[in-house]
Design a protein around this motif. Structure first.
Motif, short mmCIF file in Angstrom:
data_model
loop_
_atom_site.label_atom_id
_atom_site.label_comp_id
_atom_site.label_asym_id
_atom_site.label_seq_id
_atom_site.Cartn_x
_atom_site.Cartn_y
_atom_site.Cartn_z
N ILE A 165 0.79 -1.15 0.02
CA ILE A 165 0.09 0.03 0.07
C ILE A 165 0.75 1.28 -0.24
CG2 ILE A 165 -1.94 1.39 1.08
CD1 ILE A 165 -2.63 -1.55 2.48
N VAL A 166 0.84 2.23 -0.91
CA VAL A 166 1.55 3.44 -1.09
C VAL A 166 0.71 4.58 -0.82
CG1 VAL A 166 2.99 4.66 -2.45
CG2 VAL A 166 3.14 2.14 -2.61
N ASP A 167 1.05 5.44 0.05
CA ASP A 167 0.41 6.42 0.19
C ASP A 167 0.79 7.73 -0.31
OD1 ASP A 167 -1.60 5.39 1.99
OD2 ASP A 167 -0.19 5.37 3.76
N ALA A 168 1.99 7.68 -0.86
CA ALA A 168 2.62 8.75 -1.49
C ALA A 168 3.96 8.49 -2.06
CB ALA A 168 3.18 9.91 -0.48
N ALA A 169 4.52 9.01 -3.28
CA ALA A 169 5.90 8.83 -3.70
C ALA A 169 6.53 9.97 -3.87
CB ALA A 169 5.51 8.20 -5.06
N PHE A 170 7.85 10.08 -3.68
CA PHE A 170 8.76 10.95 -3.77
C PHE A 170 9.77 10.90 -4.57
CE2 PHE A 170 6.43 11.01 0.43
CZ PHE A 170 6.14 12.65 0.53
N ARG A 171 10.38 11.98 -5.14
CA ARG A 171 11.44 11.90 -5.83
C ARG A 171 12.58 12.88 -5.57
NH1 ARG A 171 11.53 12.48 -12.59
NH2 ARG A 171 13.75 12.00 -13.13
N ILE A 172 13.92 12.61 -5.40
CA ILE A 172 14.77 13.63 -5.04
C ILE A 172 15.62 13.92 -6.29
CG2 ILE A 172 16.79 14.08 -3.51
CD1 ILE A 172 15.32 12.28 -1.54
#
Length: 125
Positions: free
Chosen positions: A11-18
């Motif tokens: 279950i993924v609530d958010a994704a971030f990329r740096i």
């Protein structure tokens, strides 16, 4: 990675990329909603010709001349094949061919990338 099952049974609530952005001051953090950077496609063009001595260029297939024509043509491609409202960049980061002033090389290489926000544009180019 997603197609290969990275997120299966999770279950993924958010994704971030740096990202490191060249126009942003070191030590700062920016948050953006939506698309931040373009997709990148890398290309390498290897050119095979017929080298020889510079005193007899008519007996050669000059890969450096071909490489120069490809460089020019790729840059013209952006102005003739892409709608000017589309954000597309084409960069050629490395070019090389030859080892001496009096030898016409038989090999040359051109390397670069293309960036775009739109899959249709990427597919077309």
């Amino acid at each position: 990675m997603i197609d290969d099952g990275l997120l299966q049974n999770r279950i993924v609530d958010a994704a971030f990329r740096i990202l490191i952005m060249p126009d942003q001051q070191a030590g700062t953090l920016s948050v953006h909603k939506g698309t931040v950077s373009q997709a990148m496609d890398t290309y390498i063009v290897n050119i095979q010709g017929n080298g020889g001595h510079s005193s007899q260029p008519h007996k050669t297939i000059d890969v450096n001349m071909i490489m120069a024509q490809i460089y020019t043509s790729l840059n013209l491609l952006m102005t003739r094949e892409v709608d000017s409202s589309q954000s597309v960049t084409l960069s050629i980061g490395a070019m090389g061919g030859g080892t001496a002033t009096n030898i016409i090389s038989d090999k040359a290489t051109l390397q670069g990338n293309m960036r775009s926000y739109h899959q249709e544009t990427r597919d077309h180019l």
